[in-house]
Design an enzyme around this catalytic site. Structure first.
Site, mmCIF file in Angstrom:
data_model
loop_
_atom_site.group_PDB
_atom_site.id
_atom_site.type_symbol
_atom_site.label_atom_id
_atom_site.label_comp_id
_atom_site.label_asym_id
_atom_site.label_seq_id
_atom_site.Cartn_x
_atom_site.Cartn_y
_atom_site.Cartn_z
ATOM 1 N N LYS A 81 59.952 24.966 0.425
ATOM 2 C CA LYS A 81 58.873 24.576 1.243
ATOM 3 C C LYS A 81 57.746 25.379 1.493
ATOM 4 O O LYS A 81 58.211 26.826 1.641
ATOM 5 C CB LYS A 81 59.287 24.028 2.541
ATOM 6 C CG LYS A 81 60.430 22.671 2.157
ATOM 7 C CD LYS A 81 59.304 21.526 1.857
ATOM 8 C CE LYS A 81 60.200 20.327 1.607
ATOM 9 N NZ LYS A 81 61.182 20.301 0.507
ATOM 10 N N ASP A 82 56.485 25.463 1.638
ATOM 11 C CA ASP A 82 55.566 26.394 2.114
ATOM 12 C C ASP A 82 55.813 27.363 3.250
ATOM 13 O O ASP A 82 56.603 26.859 4.236
ATOM 14 C CB ASP A 82 54.318 25.817 2.152
ATOM 15 C CG ASP A 82 53.652 24.939 1.039
ATOM 16 O OD1 ASP A 82 52.843 25.401 0.520
ATOM 17 O OD2 ASP A 82 54.129 23.781 1.021
ATOM 18 N N ARG A 83 55.532 28.527 3.082
ATOM 19 C CA ARG A 83 55.593 29.431 4.016
ATOM 20 C C ARG A 83 54.716 29.460 5.218
ATOM 21 O O ARG A 83 54.985 29.327 6.347
ATOM 22 C CB ARG A 83 55.596 31.035 3.514
ATOM 23 C CG ARG A 83 55.863 31.967 4.726
ATOM 24 C CD ARG A 83 55.675 33.476 3.911
ATOM 25 N NE ARG A 83 54.323 33.699 3.609
ATOM 26 C CZ ARG A 83 53.188 33.985 4.133
ATOM 27 N NH1 ARG A 83 53.503 34.146 5.643
ATOM 28 N NH2 ARG A 83 51.991 34.113 3.729
#
Length: 320
Positions: A81-83
């Protein structure tokens, strides 16, 4: 097709694009992972649903491994998942402990359970997104948004897959023949994924340019997407491609300049799989307020929000 090449991959809808600031704040990009099952109360694996902010998924894994005194391989998750987001995702930890790490500004536990099996990559239905775009210079094209809602978008692997020179590192790794080593290392599966993503995007780019990415052509290997049969592209590996005739010929032409990668993937032992060429959002909606627009939608596992939104917006990342 690295990160920069993704930005020039052909668009499907040929409508005017609107410039918008993307991910200026963590809450501008919210993701909720949806598993294809719910953990219960028994099992050797503790399942934690964690909300993370400004953290990579692998950083969460490192913290959990340290807290529970286990190896990173004892921790499972369904996907990265995106930071630069507020993201909720599930992790499994092989531990008898029912304790959970204390909440911090960057991560907190919002759900828990137990299960008898480790959480594996891809073991989720998809993700729900709420995306706020800021500083929009002009009104977003309603036609473009309606077309995305109705027709979807090309199912490109997004720029995250090719960030930080991932493609160049994967190609060097392949040339050195490190896949032939008996002992695998943690980055090997990522290198293989990057290289397969490159080939898939090449095939999809050719289909978009030929304006047949949404419809089946002679010899296509169809897969289901939203209950409908759509064309598929290769996740390259060992085994014969099911694409035949016109579809098979187009596929071979698209990857002809990357025969070394194709052969390397086959020697590495990964098996050929298929991925839909079409990315269809569910429950797609939007709300405009002044120079901002908030979009909500769900995507199946493996779908990239950036691949969907680039059909209507020029996304300029903010300073999250």
């Amino acid at each position: 097709m690295g990160c920069s090449a993704f930005s020039v991959a052909p668009l499907a809808h040929s409508l005017p694009l609107v410039r918008a600031v993307f991910k200026q704040q963590p809450d501008d990009f919210q993701v909720r992972e949806q598993l294809d099952f719910l953990p219960g109360n028994v099992g050797e694996h503790l399942y934690l649903q964690i909300e993370k902010v400004r953290m990579e998924t692998v950083q969460v894994v490192q913290r959990l491994a340290q807290f529970y005194g286990v190896q990173p391989l004892d921790i499972g998750y369904a996907g990265l998942k995106d930071r630069r987001a507020r993201a909720r995702q599930w992790f499994s930890i092989r531990t008898p402990s029912d304790l959970a790490p204390a909440a911090t500004d960057s991560m907190r536990v919002v759900g828990r359970g137990r299960h008898g099996v480790k959480l594996r990559r891809g073991r989720h239905l998809g993700n729900q997104f709420v995306v706020r775009l800021r500083d929009i210079a002009q009104a977003a094209s309603r036609e473009a948004l309606v077309r995305i809602a109705e027709r979807g978008a090309p199912n490109y692997f997004g720029p995250q897959r090719f960030a930080a020179n991932s493609l160049q590192r994967a190609q060097r790794w392949l040339r050195r023949g490190q896949y032939a080593r008996r002992r695998r290392f943690a980055g090997q599966s990522w290198h293989l994924s990057v290289l397969r993503s490159l080939l898939f995007n090449q095939v999809l780019s050719h289909r978009v340019a030929a304006e047949n990415w949404r419809r089946l052509i002679e010899g296509d290997a169809a897969v289901l997407c939203g209950g409908a049969s759509v064309p598929s592209g290769p996740l390259w590996g060992r085994g014969r491609s099911p694409a035949l005739g016109k579809a098979g010929e187009l596929e071979r032409r698209a990857v002809a300049s990357h025969r070394d990668i194709c052969q390397g993937l086959e020697r590495a032992g990964v098996r050929h799989h298929r991925r839909a060429l079409v990315l269809r959002p569910e429950a797609f909606s939007w709300e405009c307020r002044g120079r901002e627009i908030t979009l909500a939608f769900s995507l199946p596992a493996g779908g990239y929000a950036t691949s969907l939104l680039r059909e209507a917006f020029v996304l300029v990342e903010g300073n999250t």
